[in-house]
Write an enzyme that holds these catalytic residues in place. Structure first.
Site, PDB file in Angstrom:
ATOM      1  N   ASP A 112      67.220   3.539  40.826  1.00  0.00           N
ATOM      2  CA  ASP A 112      67.991   3.030  39.696  1.00  0.00           C
ATOM      3  C   ASP A 112      67.108   3.057  38.447  1.00  0.00           C
ATOM      4  OD1 ASP A 112      69.262   1.454  37.771  1.00  0.00           O
ATOM      5  OD2 ASP A 112      70.068   0.052  39.239  1.00  0.00           O
ATOM      6  N   ASP A 136      69.064   9.111  28.836  1.00  0.00           N
ATOM      7  CA  ASP A 136      70.418   9.453  28.385  1.00  0.00           C
ATOM      8  C   ASP A 136      71.431   8.885  29.381  1.00  0.00           C
ATOM      9  OD1 ASP A 136      72.445  10.565  26.853  1.00  0.00           O
ATOM     10  OD2 ASP A 136      72.360  12.503  27.879  1.00  0.00           O
ATOM     11  N   LYS A 179      75.128   4.948  23.600  1.00  0.00           N
ATOM     12  CA  LYS A 179      76.537   5.342  23.646  1.00  0.00           C
ATOM     13  C   LYS A 179      77.359   4.380  22.788  1.00  0.00           C
ATOM     14  CE  LYS A 179      75.151   8.308  26.719  1.00  0.00           C
ATOM     15  NZ  LYS A 179      75.015   9.741  26.418  1.00  0.00           N
TER      16      LYS A 179
END
EC number: 2.1.1.186
Length: 363
Positions: free
Chosen positions: A266, A284, A313
């Site tokens: 993770d 990203d 984002k």
């Protein structure tokens, strides 16, 4: 000369309007933004004459997040005669030249906004460039060397076949790219098109003369959320050894380089290997920008990396406010630990509903 034109990605006009209004007010300049949704540009009109020129000089272009280009413009030239568009355009440039010496100008861009509708004018703009350039050279302009560090680019910005603005941008405070868009070629061996985002980010944030010093074969990088390897590819191409962190599979071509170690973990829990000095962190991952900001802050505060490029984002409505909040929170976190740093952010051409951020810690 009381107007600026700023190009942007269609759909981000409100963010540009909010940003230029903020930046202008910091300089004590006030005005209003004319916004047309999905037009790909914003016109900012100052209340006082000549203040647009001051903004074009004094607002650091590389600190604007959402604008692709910034230039001083004339009033809109309308109902241009198809038989002679050049004469009124030259007259408009002459009026601008009464305040600015175009003898220092070096380039002409005949442009449109980055929309499907405007792109229908692209063939016309390309053909129109040659005769307009010749007409402007007859005025004694466009004669300066392209390599000079001062002067102007001249712009002719068509919004319709018979309507345009004319203007100029400052060589030391603008985008040198046509329409503010860098033209990058997708590498045939790259695992995904996302690789162009990191390539554009490196070209945007790292001076060319420093790239080999700051990205080379003696360095180690970490790519959080690496699968299938578009961003890892850019680091490996520059010689870095990369820990690629993702539960998904990485492209076989990257394994074949011998320059990556795939860590099926993770990205929020991964920590760099002990006794390994990580130079670069790239990220990203699709996650809330506030959570990504905290993750990046943790890496920098713990000394796990010295330089980072990451995406935030922006699916929410108040995108500009969210960006400013995230950047301010990161700046406060680093300043509280007495870290010296430089932070830049840009809505890159290859970004979509996101921006790209670069932070470098300084000695």
């Amino acid at each position: 000369m009381n107007k600026l034109a700023l190009y942007c990605r269609p759909g981000f006009e409100k963010e540009v309007a909010a940003e230029i209004t903020d930046q202008a007010s910091h300089l004590g300049v006030f005005g209003f933004a004319r916004v047309q949704d999905n037009s790909g540009y914003v016109i900012f009109e100052c209340y006082q004459p000549d203040e647009a020129d001051r903004l074009a000089r004094d607002i650091p272009f590389n600190r604007l997040i959402f604008a692709r280009q910034m230039m001083v413009i004339s009033d809109l030239l309308e109902d241009l005669d198809p038989a002679d568009r050049i004469s009124p355009i030259v007259v408009a440039f002459e009026e601008l030249s009464q305040q600015v010496n175009f003898a220092q100008s070096s380039e002409l861009f005949v442009e449109t906004a980055d929309t499907n509708e405007a792109k229908e004018l692209s063939t016309f703009c390309r053909k129109f460039t040659v005769p307009l350039r010749q007409a402007l050279k007859k005025q004694g302009w466009l004669s300066a060397k392209a390599s000079q560090k001062c002067g102007q680019f001249l712009h002719c910005f068509f919004v319709k076949p018979n309507c345009c603005y004319v203007g100029y941008s400052y060589v030391d405070n603008h985008s040198s790219h046509f329409m503010g868009i860098p033209r990058l070629k997708f590498p045939a061996d790259a695992p995904s098109r996302s690789t162009l985002k990191l390539e554009e980010a490196i070209l945007t944030f790292i001076p060319r003369k420093e790239e080999n010093k700051r990205l080379n074969e003696n360095m180690i990088g970490v790519d959080l959320g690496a699968c299938p390897g578009g961003w890892t590819y850019q680091l490996v191409k520059r010689g870095l050894f990369v820990y690629a962190v993702d539960h998904g599979k990485m492209a076989a071509s990257l394994h074949d380089t011998g320059r990556i170690e795939h860590c099926a973990e993770d990205g929020f829990k991964f920590q760099p290997p002990k006794r390994k000095k990580v130079d670069w962190l790239v990220c990203d991952m699709v996650e809330q920008p506030s959570r990504i900001s905290l993750l990046i802050g943790k890496w920098l505060l713990n000394g796990w990396c010295r330089e980072t490029i990451f995406n935030l984002k922006l699916p929410m409505k108040k995108r500009y406010q969210e960006v400013i909040l995230c950047l301010e929170n990161l700046a406060v976190m680093l300043a509280e630990q007495n870290l010296n740093f430089d932070i830049q952010a840009k809505h890159l051409y290859h970004d979509r509903e996101e921006i790209t951020v670069h932070i470098a810690l300084k000695p």
